[in-house]
Write a protein that holds these residues in place. Structure first.
Motif, PDB file in Angstrom:
ATOM      1  N   GLU A   1     -11.889   4.342  -6.500  1.00  0.00           N
ATOM      2  CA  GLU A   1     -12.616   3.970  -5.278  1.00  0.00           C
ATOM      3  C   GLU A   1     -11.952   2.773  -4.592  1.00  0.00           C
ATOM      4  O   GLU A   1     -11.815   2.742  -3.375  1.00  0.00           O
ATOM      5  CB  GLU A   1     -14.080   3.664  -5.590  1.00  0.00           C
ATOM      6  CG  GLU A   1     -14.907   4.877  -5.962  1.00  0.00           C
ATOM      7  CD  GLU A   1     -15.020   5.880  -4.832  1.00  0.00           C
ATOM      8  OE1 GLU A   1     -15.248   5.469  -3.676  1.00  0.00           O
ATOM      9  OE2 GLU A   1     -14.874   7.083  -5.107  1.00  0.00           O
ATOM     10  N   HIS A   2     -11.544   1.816  -5.388  1.00  0.00           N
ATOM     11  CA  HIS A   2     -10.884   0.625  -4.843  1.00  0.00           C
ATOM     12  C   HIS A   2      -9.580   1.014  -4.143  1.00  0.00           C
ATOM     13  O   HIS A   2      -9.287   0.548  -3.042  1.00  0.00           O
ATOM     14  CB  HIS A   2     -10.627  -0.397  -5.943  1.00  0.00           C
ATOM     15  CG  HIS A   2      -9.991  -1.651  -5.457  1.00  0.00           C
ATOM     16  ND1 HIS A   2     -10.703  -2.618  -4.780  1.00  0.00           N
ATOM     17  CD2 HIS A   2      -8.718  -2.092  -5.520  1.00  0.00           C
ATOM     18  CE1 HIS A   2      -9.874  -3.602  -4.451  1.00  0.00           C
ATOM     19  NE2 HIS A   2      -8.671  -3.308  -4.893  1.00  0.00           N
ATOM     20  N   ARG A   3      -8.795   1.872  -4.785  1.00  0.00           N
ATOM     21  CA  ARG A   3      -7.525   2.317  -4.200  1.00  0.00           C
ATOM     22  C   ARG A   3      -7.748   3.124  -2.922  1.00  0.00           C
ATOM     23  O   ARG A   3      -6.890   3.134  -2.041  1.00  0.00           O
ATOM     24  CB  ARG A   3      -6.732   3.139  -5.206  1.00  0.00           C
ATOM     25  CG  ARG A   3      -6.151   2.298  -6.312  1.00  0.00           C
ATOM     26  CD  ARG A   3      -5.389   3.127  -7.301  1.00  0.00           C
ATOM     27  NE  ARG A   3      -4.816   2.296  -8.355  1.00  0.00           N
ATOM     28  CZ  ARG A   3      -4.321   2.765  -9.470  1.00  0.00           C
ATOM     29  NH1 ARG A   3      -4.306   4.061  -9.706  1.00  0.00           N
ATOM     30  NH2 ARG A   3      -3.829   1.947 -10.370  1.00  0.00           N
ATOM     31  N   ALA A   4      -8.890   3.797  -2.838  1.00  0.00           N
ATOM     32  CA  ALA A   4      -9.214   4.577  -1.645  1.00  0.00           C
ATOM     33  C   ALA A   4      -9.795   3.700  -0.539  1.00  0.00           C
ATOM     34  O   ALA A   4     -10.133   4.188   0.524  1.00  0.00           O
ATOM     35  CB  ALA A   4     -10.191   5.691  -2.005  1.00  0.00           C
ATOM     36  N   GLY A   5      -9.919   2.398  -0.809  1.00  0.00           N
ATOM     37  CA  GLY A   5     -10.437   1.477   0.194  1.00  0.00           C
ATOM     38  C   GLY A   5     -11.944   1.362   0.187  1.00  0.00           C
ATOM     39  O   GLY A   5     -12.540   0.883   1.142  1.00  0.00           O
TER      40      GLY A   5
END
Length: 103
Positions: free
Chosen positions: A65-69
């Motif tokens: 989720e973090h990598r997806a913004g």
């Protein structure tokens, strides 16, 4: 090389790390322990292995989720955790079905 004792899912582990990284190791172990506790709370009685499995899935979900913004707030409630575990369990089951079909 230093050794730090950490507690995860009510079990103590001696883990080696580089000198000076002891506090960082304690901090990340505490995160894993919280996720293991969250998994146990959300899903009820789990074996140690399953508790650690779901803790790692929760952490991987947060990373994704973090990598997806879409960073996840650290103080999200257990309802979000239960939803994430349910979603992850569905993905794991679908993967297992695909693998069984290929066998």
């Amino acid at each position: 090389m230093a050794t730090v004792e950490v507690e995860i899912a009510a079990r103590r582990y001696a883990v080696a790390c580089r000198d000076g990284e002891q506090e960082h190791l304690r901090e990340v172990a505490a995160i894993v322990d919280r996720k293991a506790q969250d998994a146990g709370t959300a899903l009820g009685s789990l074996s140690e292995v399953r508790q650690l499995l779901f803790a790692s899935l929760l952490l991987a979900d947060e990373v994704k989720e973090h990598r997806a913004g879409n960073p996840v707030a650290p103080d999200d409630d257990s309802g979000r955790i239960a939803d994430a575990l349910e979603r992850l369990a569905g993905r794991v089951e679908a993967l297992a079905q695909r693998l069984e079909g290929e066998a």
